[in-house]
Scaffold this motif. Structure first.
Motif, short mmCIF file in Angstrom:
data_model
loop_
_atom_site.label_atom_id
_atom_site.label_comp_id
_atom_site.label_asym_id
_atom_site.label_seq_id
_atom_site.Cartn_x
_atom_site.Cartn_y
_atom_site.Cartn_z
N ASN A 150 7.18 8.25 -15.23
CA ASN A 150 6.31 8.25 -16.41
C ASN A 150 5.08 7.37 -16.13
N LEU A 151 4.18 7.31 -17.11
CA LEU A 151 3.01 6.40 -17.08
C LEU A 151 2.11 6.65 -15.87
N ARG A 152 1.91 7.91 -15.52
CA ARG A 152 1.11 8.20 -14.33
C ARG A 152 -0.35 7.81 -14.48
N GLN A 153 -0.88 7.85 -15.71
CA GLN A 153 -2.25 7.39 -15.89
C GLN A 153 -2.35 5.90 -15.55
N ALA A 154 -1.38 5.11 -15.99
CA ALA A 154 -1.41 3.68 -15.71
C ALA A 154 -1.42 3.41 -14.21
N TYR A 155 -0.70 4.22 -13.44
CA TYR A 155 -0.59 3.99 -12.01
C TYR A 155 -1.76 4.59 -11.23
N SER A 156 -2.72 5.15 -11.91
CA SER A 156 -3.91 5.59 -11.19
C SER A 156 -4.60 4.41 -10.53
N ARG A 157 -4.44 3.21 -11.10
CA ARG A 157 -5.06 2.04 -10.49
C ARG A 157 -4.36 1.64 -9.19
N ALA A 158 -3.08 1.96 -9.08
CA ALA A 158 -2.38 1.74 -7.80
C ALA A 158 -2.92 2.70 -6.74
N THR A 159 -3.12 3.94 -7.13
CA THR A 159 -3.72 4.92 -6.21
C THR A 159 -5.11 4.48 -5.79
N ALA A 184 -13.77 -0.57 -10.56
CA ALA A 184 -14.04 -1.61 -9.58
C ALA A 184 -13.74 -1.15 -8.16
N LEU A 185 -12.72 -0.34 -7.99
CA LEU A 185 -12.23 0.00 -6.66
C LEU A 185 -12.83 1.28 -6.08
N VAL A 186 -12.94 2.31 -6.91
CA VAL A 186 -13.41 3.62 -6.40
C VAL A 186 -14.49 4.19 -7.31
N GLY A 187 -15.29 3.29 -7.90
CA GLY A 187 -16.33 3.73 -8.84
C GLY A 187 -17.35 4.67 -8.22
N LEU A 221 0.83 -1.21 0.00
CA LEU A 221 0.00 0.00 0.00
C LEU A 221 0.87 1.26 0.00
N GLU A 222 1.99 1.20 0.68
CA GLU A 222 2.93 2.32 0.67
C GLU A 222 3.39 2.61 -0.75
N PHE A 223 3.77 1.56 -1.48
CA PHE A 223 4.19 1.74 -2.87
C PHE A 223 3.06 2.33 -3.71
N CYS A 224 1.86 1.75 -3.59
CA CYS A 224 0.71 2.20 -4.39
C CYS A 224 0.37 3.66 -4.12
N ARG A 225 0.46 4.06 -2.87
CA ARG A 225 0.12 5.44 -2.48
C ARG A 225 1.16 6.43 -2.96
N LEU A 226 2.42 6.02 -2.99
CA LEU A 226 3.50 6.97 -3.23
C LEU A 226 3.87 7.16 -4.70
N TYR A 227 3.55 6.21 -5.59
CA TYR A 227 4.04 6.33 -6.96
C TYR A 227 3.63 7.67 -7.59
N ASN A 228 2.37 8.03 -7.47
CA ASN A 228 1.89 9.29 -8.04
C ASN A 228 1.82 10.42 -7.02
N ALA A 229 2.43 10.21 -5.86
CA ALA A 229 2.43 11.26 -4.83
C ALA A 229 3.44 12.34 -5.17
N THR A 230 3.50 13.37 -4.36
CA THR A 230 4.48 14.45 -4.58
C THR A 230 5.88 13.94 -4.20
N LYS A 231 6.89 14.62 -4.71
CA LYS A 231 8.26 14.26 -4.38
C LYS A 231 8.52 14.42 -2.88
N ALA A 263 -9.84 11.11 -0.29
CA ALA A 263 -8.97 12.02 -1.04
C ALA A 263 -8.12 11.26 -2.04
N LEU A 264 -7.63 10.09 -1.66
CA LEU A 264 -6.87 9.26 -2.60
C LEU A 264 -7.75 8.77 -3.74
N ALA A 265 -9.01 8.43 -3.43
CA ALA A 265 -9.94 7.99 -4.48
C ALA A 265 -10.15 9.09 -5.51
N GLU A 266 -10.33 10.31 -5.03
CA GLU A 266 -10.51 11.43 -5.96
C GLU A 266 -9.23 11.69 -6.75
N ARG A 267 -8.08 11.49 -6.09
CA ARG A 267 -6.81 11.66 -6.80
C ARG A 267 -6.65 10.61 -7.90
#
Length: 395
Positions: free
Chosen positions: A311-320, A389-392, A286-296, A331-335
């Motif tokens: 790169n590929l931030r759209q692809a990692y929206s599913r990790a978020t 499926a996750l945050v519909g 979960l730490e990895f999933c939350r942080l990939y598209n997080a701020t530096k 807030a993460l769901a909306e992100r």
């Protein structure tokens, strides 16, 4: 089964618009087989990697941009589309790709047995031979839907593909051609694209027959990665061939690439966390999933360094989206929805997919002349399926 996905849902206008776009993308690629004559003994079942808007053709003659060879999990996209829709045409499309990638794009004999070949003009021509392409996760759908014995044999052949790291260094062109003298107790197996592909083979073997060695290597890998200071982004990690464990480290450092989780790692971790009761593994993932598209700043606070310009931030929206669902974080769901719809390295909301047409006797179907790639379509599809499926409820 098969992780985070849900049936087609057009209950609200926003979901209906997204479902229409997903259908259009799938239909477009499926019909390109006829329009472009992607047939033949070696080629049927595969599709092309990138479209050339200047020449109005797919880049069939450009190295690295021609046949897709499962790059960025095209197979997963097609199978999830079938699961969601139940469309017979979608099944046959995915089936053809599974047959092709299982037989043509991977080695069945010799020292490279268990490796696949990266995308290129010829299916076997690229010098990158990796387990991320032979990935059992791309074949597992077909096996469990049909009990096809040939696909079962192919998946079984992949359970020892970690041994290929004894004969070939996947990063030999990156590390400057240093002498290759592998230590079975400290192999250069990465904990993302490499381990995710190996994990899928072990998961399939464990599911099919309860194999204790496959289960042991699968669980050992997940638990020892989670025990690393920075988990799936820890730098300098090595792997023990004998038991599937990653060697312990105490100092924090970061190594992360954009391709890390777009070859099935997100999908296999979603299933694995549901199969084993290990809170440390879940927390680190979960730490990895939350942080990939997080701020530096957020990345640096947790891991000691920012993760660079990923790169590929759209692809990692599913990790978020996965982190949002597991943590109950609105807030993460909306992100996650913002990341999907912004379309970084993919298709934003205003992308004219299918909107423009080239008319003429040589064109049988509508052709989109905007930026178009199979990889972007696959990753948009996978991200959209899992976000729905996750945050519909947050769309």
């Amino acid at each position: 089964m098969f992780g985070s996905w849900s049936p087609v849902d057009r209950s609200v206008p926003a979901k209906a618009a997204l479902e229409d776009k997903l259908d259009l993308m799938h239909k477009y690629h499926r019909e390109q087989v006829d329009q472009r004559s992607w047939y033949g003994f070696w080629d049927y079942g595969d599709i092309m990697h990138s479209y050339d808007g200047d020449r109005h053709v797919w880049r069939y003659d450009v190295g690295g941009y021609a046949w897709d060879n499962s790059e960025l999990s095209t197979d997963l996209w097609l199978w999830y589309h079938y699961l969601r829709t139940g469309d017979a045409k979608a099944f046959r499309f995915a089936e053809a790709m599974t047959r092709h990638t299982s037989e043509v794009d991977m080695y069945h004999l010799g020292k490279w047995r268990g490796l696949g070949t990266r995308h290129g003009i010829l299916h076997w021509a690229d010098s990158a031979k990796q387990v991320r392409i032979s990935n059992a996760g791309y074949k597992r759908f077909y096996y469990f839907l049909t009990a096809d014995e040939r696909i079962g044999d192919v998946m079984h052949d992949l359970i020892d593909s970690d041994r290929t790291f004894l004969v070939l260094d996947p990063g030999r062109k990156i590390n400057g051609g240093e002498p290759f003298d592998p230590d079975p107790k400290a192999l250069g197996v990465g904990q993302t694209t490499d381990w995710g592909s190996l994990a899928m083979a072990w998961l399939a073997e464990w599911e099919r027959g309860g194999d204790p060695i496959a289960r042991t290597k699968l669980v050992n890998g997940a638990t020892t990665i989670a025990a690393l200071p920075n988990g799936w982004v820890q730098a300098g990690v090595t792997y023990n061939l004998a038991d599937g464990r990653f060697n312990p480290m105490t100092e924090k450092s970061v190594s992360i690439g954009s391709l890390s989780s777009v070859f099935g790692l997100i999908e296999v971790m979603t299933e694995l966390i549901g199969l084993i009761d290990d809170q440390a593994v879940k927390a680190k993932w979960l730490e990895f999933c939350r942080l990939y598209n997080a701020t530096k700043a957020e990345q640096k606070e947790v891991t000691g360094a920012d993760w660079g310009n990923l790169n590929l931030r759209q692809a990692y929206s599913r990790a978020t989206a996965y982190a949002a669902r597991q943590l109950g974080d609105q807030a993460l769901a909306e992100r996650a929805w913002q990341e999907l719809r912004t379309g970084h390295a993919g298709y934003p909301d205003n992308h004219p997919f299918g909107a423009r047409r080239v008319e003429g006797p040589a064109v049988l179907n509508p052709v989109d002349e905007a930026d178009l790639s199979t990889n972007a379509s696959a990753q948009f599809g996978l991200a959209a399926f899992q976000c729905l499926a996750l945050v519909g409820e947050h769309i």
